[in-house]
Design a protein around this motif. Sequence first.
Motif, PDB file in Angstrom:
ATOM      1  N   ARG A  36       0.839  -1.207   0.000  1.00  0.00           N
ATOM      2  CA  ARG A  36       0.000   0.000   0.000  1.00  0.00           C
ATOM      3  C   ARG A  36       0.877   1.261   0.000  1.00  0.00           C
ATOM      4  O   ARG A  36       0.652   2.185  -0.778  1.00  0.00           O
ATOM      5  N   GLU A  43       3.017   5.977  -7.285  1.00  0.00           N
ATOM      6  CA  GLU A  43       2.171   6.982  -7.935  1.00  0.00           C
ATOM      7  C   GLU A  43       2.868   8.343  -7.970  1.00  0.00           C
ATOM      8  O   GLU A  43       2.757   9.079  -8.951  1.00  0.00           O
ATOM      9  N   HIS A  56       4.704   3.375 -14.626  1.00  0.00           N
ATOM     10  CA  HIS A  56       3.300   2.978 -14.749  1.00  0.00           C
ATOM     11  C   HIS A  56       3.132   1.484 -14.475  1.00  0.00           C
ATOM     12  O   HIS A  56       2.153   1.076 -13.835  1.00  0.00           O
ATOM     13  N   MET A  60       0.660  -0.389 -11.705  1.00  0.00           N
ATOM     14  CA  MET A  60      -0.256  -1.475 -12.067  1.00  0.00           C
ATOM     15  C   MET A  60       0.024  -2.724 -11.235  1.00  0.00           C
ATOM     16  O   MET A  60      -0.904  -3.386 -10.752  1.00  0.00           O
ATOM     17  N   HIS A  63      -1.281  -2.345  -7.644  1.00  0.00           N
ATOM     18  CA  HIS A  63      -2.742  -2.485  -7.613  1.00  0.00           C
ATOM     19  C   HIS A  63      -3.110  -3.971  -7.684  1.00  0.00           C
ATOM     20  O   HIS A  63      -3.976  -4.444  -6.944  1.00  0.00           O
ATOM     21  N   TYR A  64      -2.434  -4.691  -8.567  1.00  0.00           N
ATOM     22  CA  TYR A  64      -2.700  -6.124  -8.713  1.00  0.00           C
ATOM     23  C   TYR A  64      -2.369  -6.870  -7.420  1.00  0.00           C
ATOM     24  O   TYR A  64      -3.158  -7.696  -6.944  1.00  0.00           O
ATOM     25  N   ASP A  68      -6.637  -5.314  -6.485  1.00  0.00           N
ATOM     26  CA  ASP A  68      -7.501  -4.379  -7.206  1.00  0.00           C
ATOM     27  C   ASP A  68      -7.207  -4.458  -8.705  1.00  0.00           C
ATOM     28  O   ASP A  68      -6.565  -3.580  -9.276  1.00  0.00           O
ATOM     29  N   ARG A  69      -7.670  -5.524  -9.321  1.00  0.00           N
ATOM     30  CA  ARG A  69      -7.416  -5.741 -10.747  1.00  0.00           C
ATOM     31  C   ARG A  69      -7.998  -4.643 -11.637  1.00  0.00           C
ATOM     32  O   ARG A  69      -7.332  -4.200 -12.565  1.00  0.00           O
ATOM     33  N   PRO A  70      -9.209  -4.142 -11.353  1.00  0.00           N
ATOM     34  CA  PRO A  70      -9.724  -3.049 -12.207  1.00  0.00           C
ATOM     35  C   PRO A  70      -8.814  -1.825 -12.205  1.00  0.00           C
ATOM     36  O   PRO A  70      -8.581  -1.208 -13.240  1.00  0.00           O
ATOM     37  N   ALA A  71      -8.277  -1.473 -11.046  1.00  0.00           N
ATOM     38  CA  ALA A  71      -7.355  -0.333 -10.983  1.00  0.00           C
ATOM     39  C   ALA A  71      -6.077  -0.629 -11.742  1.00  0.00           C
ATOM     40  O   ALA A  71      -5.513   0.249 -12.383  1.00  0.00           O
ATOM     41  N   ALA A  72      -5.622  -1.864 -11.698  1.00  0.00           N
ATOM     42  CA  ALA A  72      -4.416  -2.237 -12.431  1.00  0.00           C
ATOM     43  C   ALA A  72      -4.637  -2.076 -13.933  1.00  0.00           C
ATOM     44  O   ALA A  72      -3.737  -1.628 -14.651  1.00  0.00           O
ATOM     45  N   ARG A  74      -6.771   0.031 -15.329  1.00  0.00           N
ATOM     46  CA  ARG A  74      -6.945   1.464 -15.647  1.00  0.00           C
ATOM     47  C   ARG A  74      -5.587   2.095 -15.769  1.00  0.00           C
ATOM     48  O   ARG A  74      -5.289   2.920 -16.517  1.00  0.00           O
TER      49      ARG A  74
END
Length: 74
Positions: A36, A43, A56, A60, A63-64, A68-72, A74
């Motif tokens: 975290r 970032e 980047h 990703m 996040h993975y 948090d796969r959706p954030a990864a 994005r």
Amino acid sequence: PEYSEWLGSAREELHALRKDALGSLVMSLEAQGDFRSALLYAERLVEAEPVSEAAHRRVMRFHYLLGDRPAAFR
């Protein structure tokens, strides 16, 4: 003109030092398993170096790793 050249050079050096420090901090936090916090600083690295693909990818990846796969994606 000399001051402007010096100032530009000093800014570039400080920018490079900041990127190196952020990169080292991210790697250290990742090694400690603090994904975290590593994400937070990754970032910041993207903000400092917005065209860096490696920066980047780090974001990703964290996040993975945090689930948090959706954030990864994005």
